[in-house]
Design a protein around this motif. Structure first.
Motif, PDB file in Angstrom:
ATOM      1  N   ASN A  38       0.814  -1.275   0.132  1.00  0.00           N
ATOM      2  CA  ASN A  38       0.006  -0.062   0.238  1.00  0.00           C
ATOM      3  C   ASN A  38       0.809   1.370   0.104  1.00  0.00           C
ATOM      4  O   ASN A  38       2.041   1.108   0.203  1.00  0.00           O
ATOM      5  CB  ASN A  38      -1.048  -0.147   1.037  1.00  0.00           C
ATOM      6  N   VAL A  39       0.378   2.357  -0.102  1.00  0.00           N
ATOM      7  CA  VAL A  39       0.894   3.570  -0.338  1.00  0.00           C
ATOM      8  C   VAL A  39       1.844   3.877   0.946  1.00  0.00           C
ATOM      9  O   VAL A  39       2.794   4.497   0.879  1.00  0.00           O
ATOM     10  CB  VAL A  39      -0.087   4.978  -0.347  1.00  0.00           C
ATOM     11  N   ALA A  40       1.406   3.624   2.247  1.00  0.00           N
ATOM     12  CA  ALA A  40       2.005   3.863   3.571  1.00  0.00           C
ATOM     13  C   ALA A  40       3.503   3.241   3.257  1.00  0.00           C
ATOM     14  O   ALA A  40       4.581   3.804   3.706  1.00  0.00           O
ATOM     15  CB  ALA A  40       1.351   3.205   4.666  1.00  0.00           C
ATOM     16  N   LYS A  99      -4.413   3.871  10.604  1.00  0.00           N
ATOM     17  CA  LYS A  99      -5.220   5.088   9.768  1.00  0.00           C
ATOM     18  C   LYS A  99      -3.957   5.959   9.193  1.00  0.00           C
ATOM     19  O   LYS A  99      -3.362   6.299   9.980  1.00  0.00           O
ATOM     20  CB  LYS A  99      -6.317   5.552  10.436  1.00  0.00           C
ATOM     21  N   GLN A 100      -4.318   6.348   7.975  1.00  0.00           N
ATOM     22  CA  GLN A 100      -3.280   6.993   7.310  1.00  0.00           C
ATOM     23  C   GLN A 100      -4.061   8.142   6.543  1.00  0.00           C
ATOM     24  O   GLN A 100      -5.217   7.619   5.865  1.00  0.00           O
ATOM     25  CB  GLN A 100      -2.512   6.381   6.077  1.00  0.00           C
ATOM     26  N   ASN A 101      -3.719   9.496   6.863  1.00  0.00           N
ATOM     27  CA  ASN A 101      -4.521  10.705   6.432  1.00  0.00           C
ATOM     28  C   ASN A 101      -3.727  11.277   5.063  1.00  0.00           C
ATOM     29  O   ASN A 101      -3.230  12.205   5.348  1.00  0.00           O
ATOM     30  CB  ASN A 101      -4.943  11.515   7.435  1.00  0.00           C
ATOM     31  N   PHE A 102      -3.591  10.419   4.148  1.00  0.00           N
ATOM     32  CA  PHE A 102      -2.836  10.883   3.098  1.00  0.00           C
ATOM     33  C   PHE A 102      -3.763  11.974   2.141  1.00  0.00           C
ATOM     34  O   PHE A 102      -4.779  11.894   2.425  1.00  0.00           O
ATOM     35  CB  PHE A 102      -2.456   9.754   2.238  1.00  0.00           C
ATOM     36  N   TYR A 126       4.148  12.512  -4.901  1.00  0.00           N
ATOM     37  CA  TYR A 126       3.132  12.691  -4.046  1.00  0.00           C
ATOM     38  C   TYR A 126       3.477  12.015  -2.759  1.00  0.00           C
ATOM     39  O   TYR A 126       3.094  12.230  -1.505  1.00  0.00           O
ATOM     40  CB  TYR A 126       1.882  11.794  -4.774  1.00  0.00           C
ATOM     41  N   LEU A 127       4.377  10.794  -2.983  1.00  0.00           N
ATOM     42  CA  LEU A 127       4.672  10.005  -1.800  1.00  0.00           C
ATOM     43  C   LEU A 127       5.618  10.689  -0.869  1.00  0.00           C
ATOM     44  O   LEU A 127       5.727  10.436   0.189  1.00  0.00           O
ATOM     45  CB  LEU A 127       5.475   8.755  -2.640  1.00  0.00           C
ATOM     46  N   LYS A 128       6.709  11.563  -1.492  1.00  0.00           N
ATOM     47  CA  LYS A 128       7.471  12.369  -0.733  1.00  0.00           C
ATOM     48  C   LYS A 128       6.728  13.408   0.041  1.00  0.00           C
ATOM     49  O   LYS A 128       7.354  14.076   0.996  1.00  0.00           O
ATOM     50  CB  LYS A 128       8.568  12.947  -1.645  1.00  0.00           C
ATOM     51  N   LYS A 129       5.681  13.779  -0.138  1.00  0.00           N
ATOM     52  CA  LYS A 129       5.003  15.060   0.348  1.00  0.00           C
ATOM     53  C   LYS A 129       4.046  14.281   1.502  1.00  0.00           C
ATOM     54  O   LYS A 129       3.514  15.230   2.469  1.00  0.00           O
ATOM     55  CB  LYS A 129       4.058  15.744  -0.498  1.00  0.00           C
ATOM     56  N   GLN A 130       3.700  13.056   1.491  1.00  0.00           N
ATOM     57  CA  GLN A 130       2.870  12.467   2.562  1.00  0.00           C
ATOM     58  C   GLN A 130       3.480  12.309   4.035  1.00  0.00           C
ATOM     59  O   GLN A 130       4.660  12.143   4.410  1.00  0.00           O
ATOM     60  CB  GLN A 130       2.289  11.297   2.193  1.00  0.00           C
ATOM     61  N   ILE A 131       2.742  12.420   5.047  1.00  0.00           N
ATOM     62  CA  ILE A 131       2.925  12.299   6.483  1.00  0.00           C
ATOM     63  C   ILE A 131       2.804  10.744   7.011  1.00  0.00           C
ATOM     64  O   ILE A 131       1.446  10.512   6.846  1.00  0.00           O
ATOM     65  CB  ILE A 131       2.553  13.263   7.285  1.00  0.00           C
TER      66      ILE A 131
END
Length: 207
Positions: free
Chosen positions: A12-14, A162-165, A198-203
């Motif tokens: 997954n994205v995480a 839970k991820q708030n992407f 996108y991936l580099k901007k997520q927390i």
């Protein structure tokens, strides 16, 4: 920073947020296999909402096996089924046709064990992103490893963190709300070359 992760099936994205924001990737290679995790499952977005794609494995809870030794049950035509599900879900996405040929080896070559399959998935995704796939494998299992960011909990399905992407355009988002933290394939087919940024901007949440 070194991040410690379990290899997963089209993670997954995480997982990819963790990998792309780390200085070094370390994969757990000495753990026991556990059922109902993303080791043999990925979640995509089709017309009915989220859909789990499961790779069948030969595994018994009575006899513990290391993850790297678990075989795939290739009697079932799971590769054909997964490919058809991806085509149904993403054939109208902006970048499906651009990437699907590069990913076909996962669905046409025979893999004997789940870890080999998952490492191949990871390698192909990094190739699609045009990024080097540099990593190390653990030599022993540690419950509380030191000097790494332990992100192995991301492999859990039942107790998923839970991820708030940030939202991005998805094929069926007019019929459903945005679904966060799906398979990397959802992001890749919808965002294409913008995936890396996108991936580099997520927390990332790891707890």
């Amino acid at each position: 920073m070194t991040v410690l992760l379990h290899p997963a099936y089209f993670p997954n994205v995480a997982h990819f947020v963790a990998m792309l924001q780390a200085d070094e990737i370390l994969f757990e290679a000495c753990d026991n296999y556990q059922k109902q995790t993303y080791r043999n499952r990925t979640t995509i977005f089709d017309a009915n909402g989220s859909l789990d794609l499961n790779v069948p494995v030969v595994y018994s809870q009575k006899n513990r096996q290391q993850y790297k030794d678990v075989k795939i049950f290739n009697v079932e035509p799971w590769q054909q089924q997964h490919l058809k599900s991806l085509e149904s879900a993403y054939r109208t996405s902006p970048f499906f046709e651009y990437y699907i040929d590069d990913l076909l080896p996962v669905f046409t070559e025979e893999f004997t064990n789940i870890m080999t399959l998952n490492m191949s998935c990871l390698e192909l995704i990094f190739e699609c992103l045009q990024l080097p796939f540099n990593y190390k494998l653990t030599n022993n299992f540690e419950i509380e490893p030191e000097h790494v960011m332990d992100a192995r909990r991301l492999i859990n399905c039942r107790k998923e963190i839970k991820q708030n992407f940030n939202a991005y355009a998805q094929v069926f988002d007019k019929n459903h709300n945005f679904l966060s933290n799906l398979s990397i394939l959802d992001l890749l087919f919808n965002e294409g070359p913008a995936t890396e940024l996108y991936l580099k901007k997520q927390i990332l949440q790891t707890k």
